[in-house]
Design an enzyme around this catalytic site. Structure first.
Site, PDB file in Angstrom:
ATOM      1  N   LYS A   1     -16.099  -7.760   7.976  1.00 56.34           N
ATOM      2  CA  LYS A   1     -17.024  -7.903   9.103  1.00 56.34           C
ATOM      3  C   LYS A   1     -16.351  -7.721  10.446  1.00 56.34           C
ATOM      4  O   LYS A   1     -16.794  -6.957  11.279  1.00 56.34           O
ATOM      5  CB  LYS A   1     -17.713  -9.265   9.029  1.00 56.34           C
ATOM      6  CG  LYS A   1     -18.975  -9.163   8.206  1.00 56.34           C
ATOM      7  CD  LYS A   1     -19.937 -10.286   8.526  1.00 56.34           C
ATOM      8  CE  LYS A   1     -21.085 -10.259   7.529  1.00 56.34           C
ATOM      9  NZ  LYS A   1     -21.207 -11.492   6.770  1.00 56.34           N
TER      10      LYS A   1
ATOM     11  N   ARG B   1      -2.399  -6.240  -8.320  1.00 57.85           N
ATOM     12  CA  ARG B   1      -1.295  -7.164  -8.076  1.00 57.85           C
ATOM     13  C   ARG B   1      -1.205  -8.215  -9.165  1.00 57.85           C
ATOM     14  O   ARG B   1      -0.360  -8.158 -10.035  1.00 57.85           O
ATOM     15  CB  ARG B   1      -1.446  -7.848  -6.706  1.00 57.85           C
ATOM     16  CG  ARG B   1      -0.975  -6.990  -5.565  1.00 57.85           C
ATOM     17  CD  ARG B   1      -1.559  -7.445  -4.276  1.00 57.85           C
ATOM     18  NE  ARG B   1      -3.004  -7.268  -4.304  1.00 57.85           N
ATOM     19  CZ  ARG B   1      -3.779  -7.434  -3.245  1.00 57.85           C
ATOM     20  NH1 ARG B   1      -3.269  -7.813  -2.112  1.00 57.85           N
ATOM     21  NH2 ARG B   1      -5.087  -7.234  -3.345  1.00 57.85           N
TER      22      ARG B   1
ATOM     23  N   HIS C   1       0.845  -1.205   0.000  1.00 56.33           N
ATOM     24  CA  HIS C   1       0.000   0.000   0.000  1.00 56.33           C
ATOM     25  C   HIS C   1       0.882   1.259   0.000  1.00 56.33           C
ATOM     26  O   HIS C   1       0.623   2.208  -0.724  1.00 56.33           O
ATOM     27  CB  HIS C   1      -0.885   0.058   1.255  1.00 56.33           C
ATOM     28  CG  HIS C   1      -1.899  -1.035   1.363  1.00 56.33           C
ATOM     29  ND1 HIS C   1      -2.051  -1.815   2.492  1.00 56.33           N
ATOM     30  CD2 HIS C   1      -2.840  -1.474   0.497  1.00 56.33           C
ATOM     31  CE1 HIS C   1      -3.039  -2.671   2.310  1.00 56.33           C
ATOM     32  NE2 HIS C   1      -3.531  -2.500   1.114  1.00 56.33           N
TER      33      HIS C   1
ATOM     34  N   SER D   1      -2.954  -7.742   3.054  1.00 53.85           N
ATOM     35  CA  SER D   1      -3.179  -7.589   4.493  1.00 53.85           C
ATOM     36  C   SER D   1      -3.532  -8.945   5.123  1.00 53.85           C
ATOM     37  O   SER D   1      -3.121  -9.244   6.244  1.00 53.85           O
ATOM     38  CB  SER D   1      -4.319  -6.610   4.750  1.00 53.85           C
ATOM     39  OG  SER D   1      -4.001  -5.352   4.230  1.00 53.85           O
TER      40      SER D   1
HETATM   41  P1  ADP Z   1      -9.785  -3.671  -0.309  1.00 56.44           P
HETATM   42  O1  ADP Z   1     -10.364  -4.393   0.860  1.00 56.44           O
HETATM   43  O2  ADP Z   1     -10.614  -2.522  -0.777  1.00 56.44           O
HETATM   44  O3  ADP Z   1      -9.295  -4.532  -1.427  1.00 56.44           O
HETATM   45  P2  ADP Z   1      -7.072  -3.351   0.601  1.00 56.44           P
HETATM   46  O4  ADP Z   1      -6.741  -2.613   1.828  1.00 56.44           O
HETATM   47  O5  ADP Z   1      -6.837  -4.814   0.596  1.00 56.44           O
HETATM   48  O6  ADP Z   1      -8.546  -2.938   0.309  1.00 56.44           O
HETATM   49  O7  ADP Z   1      -6.301  -2.719  -0.645  1.00 56.44           O
HETATM   50  C1  ADP Z   1      -6.511  -1.407  -1.070  1.00 56.44           C
HETATM   51  C2  ADP Z   1      -5.978  -1.265  -2.485  1.00 56.44           C
HETATM   52  O8  ADP Z   1      -4.572  -1.499  -2.487  1.00 56.44           O
HETATM   53  C3  ADP Z   1      -6.574  -2.243  -3.495  1.00 56.44           C
HETATM   54  O9  ADP Z   1      -6.701  -1.587  -4.727  1.00 56.44           O
HETATM   55  C4  ADP Z   1      -5.542  -3.325  -3.586  1.00 56.44           C
HETATM   56  O10 ADP Z   1      -5.579  -3.991  -4.827  1.00 56.44           O
HETATM   57  C5  ADP Z   1      -4.265  -2.513  -3.427  1.00 56.44           C
HETATM   58  N1  ADP Z   1      -3.175  -3.330  -2.898  1.00 56.44           N
HETATM   59  C6  ADP Z   1      -3.190  -4.144  -1.832  1.00 56.44           C
HETATM   60  N2  ADP Z   1      -1.997  -4.740  -1.658  1.00 56.44           N
HETATM   61  C7  ADP Z   1      -1.206  -4.294  -2.659  1.00 56.44           C
HETATM   62  C8  ADP Z   1       0.150  -4.570  -3.068  1.00 56.44           C
HETATM   63  N3  ADP Z   1       0.902  -5.441  -2.407  1.00 56.44           N
HETATM   64  N4  ADP Z   1       0.633  -3.924  -4.166  1.00 56.44           N
HETATM   65  C9  ADP Z   1      -0.169  -3.051  -4.841  1.00 56.44           C
HETATM   66  N5  ADP Z   1      -1.440  -2.772  -4.530  1.00 56.44           N
HETATM   67  C10 ADP Z   1      -1.958  -3.381  -3.461  1.00 56.44           C
END
Ligand code: ADP
Length: 166
Positions: A41, A90, A17, A128
């Site tokens: 949730k 990703r 992120h 995450s």
């Molecule tokens: P969501 O629950 O909305 O998917 P996340 O917190 O998992 O939210 O991710 C937010 C954004 O960051 C999403 O667009 C996700 O694809 C992107 N993202 C998550 N991990 C990575 C990563 N390792 N590299 C690039 N983008 C990522």
């Protein structure tokens, strides 16, 4: 003034992120990181904790603001006077869901467009959920998240385990 929102759960924020945020901060005048209140949730971290960690971690990037939001990303974008929703891609597995979301959002509000940044190769596997899985088993997460998140995760799992002992 170009402004984009970067919505997500960030439960917790990972190096993937942060990489997206840093790269995007060079492309836009301002990035508003939106922490979704009811995304999962039962999130590990409360929305306040997630906002707090992101704010501290991004404190050295001047054009980043972190806020929480609920509801549609397009409404949040409008509220923030942004016309771009930023998302990270990703692997191919992200693609179908992201395409559906982007197209739905365009139907909801055609003035807001979704822009994707592809992941840096170093973080292409990182999510995450993987971080939580590794941490819950006592594994080393130092290659996945910043130090501040490691400390908060340690505390979270220690508190949980102490609760179990009682
Ligand atoms: P969501 O629950 O909305 O998917 P996340 O917190 O998992 O939210 O991710 C937010 C954004 O960051 C999403 O667009 C996700 O694809 C992107 N993202 C998550 N991990 C990575 C990563 N390792 N590299 C690039 N983008 C990522």
């Amino acid at each position: 003034m170009s402004r984009a929102i970067y919505p997500g759960s960030f439960d917790p924020v990972t190096l993937g992120h942060i990489d997206v945020i840093k790269r995007a901060s060079k492309l836009f005048d301002e990035i508003v990181v939106g922490v979704l209140i009811n995304s999962v949730k039962s999130p590990l971290f409360s929305v306040e904790e997630r906002v707090d960690m992101l704010t501290e971690i991004c404190s050295d990037i001047p054009n980043i603001k972190v806020v929480s939001f609920d509801g549609f990303s397009v409404d949040f974008a409008k509220e923030q006077k942004a016309n771009v929703i930023l998302r990270g891609l990703r692997a191919i597995t992200d693609f179908e869901y992201e395409l559906q979301m982007a197209q739905t959002n365009r139907v909801l509000n055609s003035e807001v467009d979704t822009l994707f940044l592809t992941t840096s190769i170093d973080y292409s596997y990182l999510s995450s959920s993987i971080v939580k899985e590794v941490a819950s088993l006592g594994g080393d997460i130092s290659k996945f998240v910043p130090k501040l998140v490691i400390d908060r995760m340690d505390k979270k799992y220690n508190d949980k385990n102490q609760g179990k002992d009682k």
